[in-house]
Design a protein around this motif. Structure first.
Motif: not given
Length: 288
Positions: A9-20
């Protein structure tokens, strides 16, 4: 299992920030043909603007709105006052955005100081959530949903609306688009503002997830470049997939292989370049 799922979950959340962050970078490069090396600094500036609103007693989401609008306005000013004067001169544009990074970094340090700062998650995402009998922090889950919603919205705008058709036309052939009567300069300006606003938005919503320091800009710019190279320049879908991959590799690498976590991210980029030089969903140079 609990620890693995929490890290996921933490890694996917960071990935979403990288996407933005990287989606705005890719959008700007695709339309305005500017490799904006100040993107990470604008992400951090958005985070600090949101932090200031919260510190002044305002609601968290008001800070997000202020940061997004502030980033968009700054994008318009940078484009009109600086980048438009050296349009088409790629090296000078890169150097200018690099210089803008140093200016913004020093301004952030002067205004907010060099100390690490943090922002508390807003209600109702400031507590734990239970999913399938497992307990998670609520805010990373919200970031995953929010990032997915932004991706769907961007894809809809670019594929299903007149504005998106204009952006795609200018990206593919700005000269022909201008000949056909499309307002190329206006599309480029608005796209630049939207890309910067998206970076500032990511900084503001990511502030409860990542501690704020003035030096965060270089890290985020590096991650943005890695994501864009892996996903393919100008591809929103590629940026989305690449951001998730980088988030997962970085997150799990930091836990299970901390000595080589950053090396693993670069290894992923090198592997993609070796197999697909244009990126996962990018187009080969010269292709229509």
């Amino acid at each position: 299992m609990q620890l693995i799922v929490l890290q996921l979950v933490s890694s996917l959340a960071f990935g979403m920030l990288l996407f933005l962050l990287s989606a705005g970078f890719s959008l700007i490069f695709g339309v305005a043909k500017v490799a904006n090396l100040a993107h990470g600094a604008l992400y951090v500036l958005g985070a600090y603007l949101g932090y200031s609103v919260v510190q002044a007693g305002g609601p968290f989401w008001l800070g997000v709105v202020v940061a997004t609008l502030g980033g968009a306005v700054l994008g318009v000013l940078a484009d009109r006052l600086l980048l438009s004067r050296i349009q088409g001169q790629n090296l000078k544009q890169v150097l200018l955005t690099l210089g803008l990074t140093f200016v913004l970094s020093d301004a952030i340090r002067h205004i907010w100081g060099a100390d690490t700062k943090s922002v508390s998650p807003p209600a109702p995402f400031d507590g734990p959530a239970t999913v399938g009998g497992l307990i998670f922090p609520s805010y990373p889950l919200m970031l995953i949903v929010l990032g997915g919603a932004v991706f769907v919205a961007m894809r809809f705008v670019l594929r299903r609306t007149q504005a998106g058709a204009m952006i795609r036309a200018v990206t593919a052939d700005p000269l022909m688009s201008g000949t056909l009567g499309l307002p190329v300069l206006r599309v480029s300006l608005l796209t630049f503002a939207a890309g910067i606003g998206l970076a500032a938005f990511g900084g503001a919503v990511g502030s409860p997830q990542l501690a704020l320091t003035p030096t965060l800009d270089s890290t985020m710019t590096l991650f943005a470049l890695i994501v864009v190279v892996i996903g393919g320049l100008g591809s929103i879908e590629g940026a989305f997939i690449a951001a998730l991959l980088v988030g997962l590799v970085n997150g799990f690498g930091a836990v299970y292989f901390p000595a080589v976590a950053q090396m693993a991210v670069f290894a992923l980029m090198i592997l993609v370049i070796a197999l697909r030089p244009q990126g996962l969903l990018g187009r080969r140079l010269g292709n229509a």
